[in-house]
Design a protein around this motif. Sequence first.
Motif, mmCIF file in Angstrom:
data_model
loop_
_atom_site.group_PDB
_atom_site.id
_atom_site.type_symbol
_atom_site.label_atom_id
_atom_site.label_comp_id
_atom_site.label_asym_id
_atom_site.label_seq_id
_atom_site.Cartn_x
_atom_site.Cartn_y
_atom_site.Cartn_z
ATOM 1 N N ASP A 160 0.806 -1.212 0.000
ATOM 2 C CA ASP A 160 0.000 0.000 0.000
ATOM 3 C C ASP A 160 0.841 1.265 0.000
ATOM 4 N N LEU A 161 2.161 1.142 0.061
ATOM 5 C CA LEU A 161 3.016 2.315 0.242
ATOM 6 C C LEU A 161 2.774 3.363 -0.837
ATOM 7 N N ARG A 162 2.802 2.948 -2.087
ATOM 8 C CA ARG A 162 2.675 3.910 -3.187
ATOM 9 C C ARG A 162 1.285 4.555 -3.201
ATOM 10 N N GLY A 163 0.263 3.743 -3.100
ATOM 11 C CA GLY A 163 -1.095 4.270 -3.176
ATOM 12 C C GLY A 163 -1.448 5.147 -1.999
ATOM 13 N N GLU A 164 -1.063 4.741 -0.808
ATOM 14 C CA GLU A 164 -1.410 5.536 0.371
ATOM 15 C C GLU A 164 -0.606 6.834 0.411
ATOM 16 N N THR A 165 0.638 6.785 -0.018
ATOM 17 C CA THR A 165 1.435 8.011 -0.070
ATOM 18 C C THR A 165 0.805 9.003 -1.037
ATOM 19 N N ARG A 166 0.356 8.507 -2.175
ATOM 20 C CA ARG A 166 -0.306 9.393 -3.145
ATOM 21 C C ARG A 166 -1.593 9.974 -2.576
ATOM 22 N N ARG A 167 -2.342 9.149 -1.848
ATOM 23 C CA ARG A 167 -3.593 9.647 -1.256
ATOM 24 C C ARG A 167 -3.310 10.802 -0.308
ATOM 25 N N VAL A 168 -2.342 10.629 0.559
ATOM 26 C CA VAL A 168 -2.014 11.678 1.536
ATOM 27 C C VAL A 168 -1.556 12.940 0.812
ATOM 28 N N HIS A 169 -0.727 12.768 -0.202
ATOM 29 C CA HIS A 169 -0.234 13.923 -0.948
ATOM 30 C C HIS A 169 -1.366 14.661 -1.649
ATOM 31 N N GLU A 170 -2.266 13.921 -2.261
ATOM 32 C CA GLU A 170 -3.385 14.549 -2.962
ATOM 33 C C GLU A 170 -4.281 15.318 -2.003
ATOM 34 N N GLU A 171 -4.532 14.745 -0.826
ATOM 35 C CA GLU A 171 -5.408 15.418 0.130
ATOM 36 C C GLU A 171 -4.752 16.670 0.693
ATOM 37 N N LEU A 172 -3.457 16.619 0.970
ATOM 38 C CA LEU A 172 -2.777 17.809 1.465
ATOM 39 C C LEU A 172 -2.705 18.878 0.376
ATOM 40 N N SER A 173 -2.482 18.459 -0.851
ATOM 41 C CA SER A 173 -2.400 19.417 -1.958
ATOM 42 C C SER A 173 -3.747 20.069 -2.238
ATOM 43 N N ALA A 174 -4.824 19.349 -1.972
ATOM 44 C CA ALA A 174 -6.164 19.881 -2.243
ATOM 45 C C ALA A 174 -6.581 20.929 -1.225
ATOM 46 N N THR A 175 -5.937 20.932 -0.059
ATOM 47 C CA THR A 175 -6.298 21.885 0.990
ATOM 48 C C THR A 175 -5.038 22.600 1.456
ATOM 49 N N PRO A 176 -4.476 23.457 0.600
ATOM 50 C CA PRO A 176 -3.222 24.137 0.951
ATOM 51 C C PRO A 176 -3.403 25.007 2.183
ATOM 52 N N GLY A 177 -2.353 25.147 2.912
ATOM 53 C CA GLY A 177 -2.380 25.928 4.140
ATOM 54 C C GLY A 177 -1.007 25.919 4.761
ATOM 55 N N LEU A 178 -0.971 25.660 6.047
ATOM 56 C CA LEU A 178 0.288 25.675 6.769
ATOM 57 C C LEU A 178 1.022 24.338 6.714
ATOM 58 N N ILE A 179 0.415 23.315 6.108
ATOM 59 C CA ILE A 179 1.014 21.985 6.113
ATOM 60 C C ILE A 179 1.506 21.607 4.719
ATOM 61 N N THR A 180 2.767 21.210 4.646
ATOM 62 C CA THR A 180 3.335 20.637 3.435
ATOM 63 C C THR A 180 3.756 19.203 3.767
ATOM 64 N N MET A 181 4.382 18.536 2.805
ATOM 65 C CA MET A 181 4.648 17.107 2.984
ATOM 66 C C MET A 181 6.050 16.746 2.523
ATOM 67 N N VAL A 182 6.658 15.804 3.212
ATOM 68 C CA VAL A 182 7.879 15.142 2.758
ATOM 69 C C VAL A 182 7.688 13.646 2.943
ATOM 70 N N ILE A 183 8.545 12.867 2.289
ATOM 71 C CA ILE A 183 8.554 11.426 2.499
ATOM 72 C C ILE A 183 9.505 11.133 3.657
ATOM 73 N N ALA A 184 8.972 10.603 4.743
ATOM 74 C CA ALA A 184 9.795 10.157 5.865
ATOM 75 C C ALA A 184 10.148 8.701 5.585
ATOM 76 N N ALA A 185 11.294 8.504 4.969
ATOM 77 C CA ALA A 185 11.680 7.172 4.502
ATOM 78 C C ALA A 185 12.354 6.384 5.614
ATOM 79 N N LEU A 186 12.000 5.109 5.707
ATOM 80 C CA LEU A 186 12.718 4.241 6.640
ATOM 81 C C LEU A 186 14.130 3.978 6.141
#
Length: 426
Positions: A160-186
């Motif tokens: 699910d890594l690829r799909g869930e990461t895309r979901r989170v990115h799309e939702e954050l991008s759809a509601t811009p504000g004070l929150i941006t995103m990075v990949i916290a890679a293991l």
Amino acid sequence: MTTTTLIKNGVVIDTEPEPVVLGRADVRIERGTIAEVGPGLADVRGAEVIDATGTIVLPGFVDTHRHTWQAAVRAVAPDTTFPGYVTRILDEIAPRYRPQDMYAGTLAGALECLDAGITTLLDWNHAQFTPSHTDAAVRALRDSGIRAVFGYAHGGEPGDLRGETRRVHEELSATPGLITMVIAALGPEIAGEERALEEWQVAAELGLPVTAHLGGHGADSAARGLAFLEANGLLTTPTTFIHALDYTDEQFKRIAAAGGSVSVSPVDEMNLGLGYPITGRARAAGIPAGLSADTVVCSPGDMFGQMRTAHLLERGRPDGAGLGFTTRDALRMATIEGAQVAGLGDVVGSLRPGKQADLVLVRTDTPGMAAAQDPIGAIVLNADTASVDTVLVAGRAVKRDGQLLHHDLATVLTSLIETAGTVVRA
């Protein structure tokens, strides 16, 4: 509602390109953005005026790596080692977190940051076991009012890594504000090369930076991990190396050439037995270095403690090589340099007109701060959370007169204590 704020009569510190005391000056904010800094700025009709007399005005602090959800397990393992931390916190406690616990811990942890003058937080969240955990963490960051870089570390099923990461990115991008995103890679040193390859590939596909725990697991592991990233061309994606303790000076030069950055956690790197912080060595190689609290499990959650510790340990290096490190260097790491590490160097971290008005007013009318001859030295060596009088994020006051605004703090802390009772078991 007024769109102009004037901060008047404070002693102002700017940090770009280097920390400097501007002296008594004013700051004009327009629609959440710094518009002008200088002495005796003209009054603006209808403006909100903040009298900064008796305070030091400076950019808000930037924490470049914090597991914010762990606010509910503060000091649960104050004298542990890194293996003990992994066993107690990640293996035993983390799986007990429900989405509501994730919300309670993240909200309280973000408010702790604001209370201490940390206006930007890179929330490195590695307890995202389900989409509901992720959504709760994001909602808590939004509700807190902090500027956050959400570090998404997929914790669900590997497929699910690829799909869930895309979901989170799309939702954050759809509601811009004070929150941006990075990949916290293991990353390759923790999760292996196959997963790491997918993490960096997803980051490249989404145009996101990567932040990863790299170089803190022994010299051989550090060398193999760096060689893997280089061999696969992954360092073309901006990457922050957390706890980069085991790299040689030659390897630091390679990281610098690739445009990498580092996040230093001086307190718990020593407390957990990870190693001596690489503050000076990394910066000497030309690598931007930010400070981080990492975890309140075994570290203070404010930036004053991190700056002091970084300053002490660098200047106290046995070979004397760190005596050139100054309080100005420590403050730079906590502000503009930290902003660069977090990918927000053009947004926050200094008082340059056009940047977001993320500011802190620190009191000087206390026994511990009065009569300070060097305001920068006093911020680094003498101030503490009780000195933080006023905090603004994007021009909006989130703390005034020493009190957090916009939240029923008693309710927030009650929820936090309830979460602690749920997740901490004998």
